[in-house]
Scaffold this motif. Structure first.
Motif, short mmCIF file in Angstrom:
data_model
loop_
_atom_site.label_atom_id
_atom_site.label_comp_id
_atom_site.label_asym_id
_atom_site.label_seq_id
_atom_site.Cartn_x
_atom_site.Cartn_y
_atom_site.Cartn_z
N HIS A 1 0.81 -1.21 0.00
CA HIS A 1 0.00 0.00 0.00
C HIS A 1 0.85 1.27 0.00
O HIS A 1 0.32 2.38 0.22
CB HIS A 1 -0.94 0.00 1.20
N GLY A 2 2.14 1.14 -0.26
CA GLY A 2 3.00 2.30 -0.41
C GLY A 2 3.38 3.01 0.87
O GLY A 2 3.75 4.19 0.86
N LYS A 3 3.34 2.30 2.00
CA LYS A 3 3.64 2.91 3.29
C LYS A 3 5.07 2.64 3.75
O LYS A 3 5.39 2.86 4.91
CB LYS A 3 2.65 2.41 4.35
N THR A 4 5.91 2.16 2.87
CA THR A 4 7.30 1.87 3.24
C THR A 4 8.24 2.55 2.26
O THR A 4 7.87 2.87 1.12
CB THR A 4 7.59 0.36 3.23
N VAL A 5 9.45 2.76 2.74
CA VAL A 5 10.57 3.15 1.88
C VAL A 5 11.63 2.08 2.08
O VAL A 5 12.07 1.85 3.21
CB VAL A 5 11.12 4.54 2.23
#
Length: 334
Positions: free
Chosen positions: A36-40
């Protein structure tokens, strides 16, 4: 803000042994956050030594946003010669940074966390590939080191049952040690056997330090076999091309001459990619049950951070983290 704690390996081991299955939940949550795009999670950085090409130290920085926000880095050394010394190949530390200020607030022994999150990732994938069933007639471990043992322990923590367990390692002493360990833990028929016998198991776990493929296209997997390609470089690219392929992250796996990367180079495309484990968990993809299924996890630093934060908070609540007074030399600008 200026508190700093150390969490030792012995205390981490106690926490992991108390609730090992929680590692699987932590890894599952991290995969979904990543989806869900919550990490780098940038590429790992490898420190290599020209005079010792077999050795390396790897930096894995990452961050996770949301309720369990954390940033940090794993610094893990891989020295294969350690095995001959009778000590584990890998050693590591994990640093946790406060996402608001960037200040480091904890240093954790990282090798146990790394092994646990690797094992949790493999077992989570096996469960989803196996349509939620925690059983198979046979499982094999190719490579009989710490990671293989950790995956086996995680299968047990997740309540899997196997009628046969096959161990194969080019080092006979390692094979026998693993087999003896497994016999103490389970009533499964445990045996040391050939590579061909191991490759025929219903669930095949690769946990070696191989740098190039040694399982060739002349040893195809059968439809329905579950292959946990944890060590990433054991399989000829033709085997990847003939399978349904799951990843933790496709881009991360398509580099550094992993077996999937070799498959991409050989074929010139990525049509063999089925999708990610997170996509399977969310019902966004389906597996071709007429093929073997290979799970290739590159292993991302955000998994270490998710599990490390969970374990650190548990240790802090129980008074098991060691405070380091006056760790920071300056706590004011003036």
């Amino acid at each position: 803000m200026f508190e700093f704690h150390v969490l030792t390996g012995s205390r981490l081991k106690q926490l992991l042994e108390l609730h090992p299955a929680r590692c699987i939940e932590s890894v599952a949550d991290a995969y979904l956050a990543h989806h869900h795009g919550k990490t780098v999670n940038p590429d790992s950085y490898f420190l290599r030594f020209p005079s010792e090409p077999q050795n390396r130290i790897i930096a894995l920085p990452a961050s996770i946003a949301g309720e369990q926000a954390v940033s940090g880095i794993k610094w893990i050394a891989s020295y294969p010669g350690n095995v001959e010394r009778g000590i584990p190949r890998a050693s590591a530390v994990l640093v946790l940074n406060d996402p608001a200020t960037g200040y480091p607030y904890a240093l954790l022994e990282g090798a146990l966390i790394s092994a646990a999150r690797t094992a949790a990732s493999a077992v989570l994938a096996a469960r989803w590939i196996n349509a939620g069933r925690r059983e198979a007639m046979s499982v094999s471990f190719i490579g009989a080191g710490v990671i293989a043992r950790s995956i086996y322990d995680m299968f047990r923590a997740d309540h899997w049952t196997f009628e046969q367990l096959i161990v194969h390692d080019h080092d006979a002493a390692s094979s026998e040690a693993f087999a003896a360990y497994a016999r103490k833990q389970s009533n499964s028929g445990v045996r040391v056997d050939s590579l061909d016998a191991a490759l025929a198991a219903d669930v095949v776990v690769f946990a070696t330090n191989a740098g190039t493929p040694y399982v060739g296209a002349d040893r195809p997997f059968a439809p329905g076999q579950i292959v946990l390609n944890v060590s990433l470089r054991d399989l000829a690219p033709e085997l990847i091309l003939a399978a349904a392929n799951l990843f933790d992250d496709v881009e991360h796996c398509m580099k550094a001459n992993t077996s999937p990367h070799l498959a991409e180079q050989l074929s010139g495309h990525r049509a063999f990619v089925t999708g990610t484990l997170a996509q399977l968990m969310l019902g966004e993809i389906e597996l071709d049950r007429g093929k073997p299924v290979i799970f290739s996890p590159f292993g991302m630093g955000m998994l270490d951070l998710a599990l490390g934060k969970q374990l650190f908070e548990a240790a802090l609540a129980q008074g098991q983290a060691i405070a380091i007074p006056e760790f920071f030399g300056e706590t004011s600008r003036w």
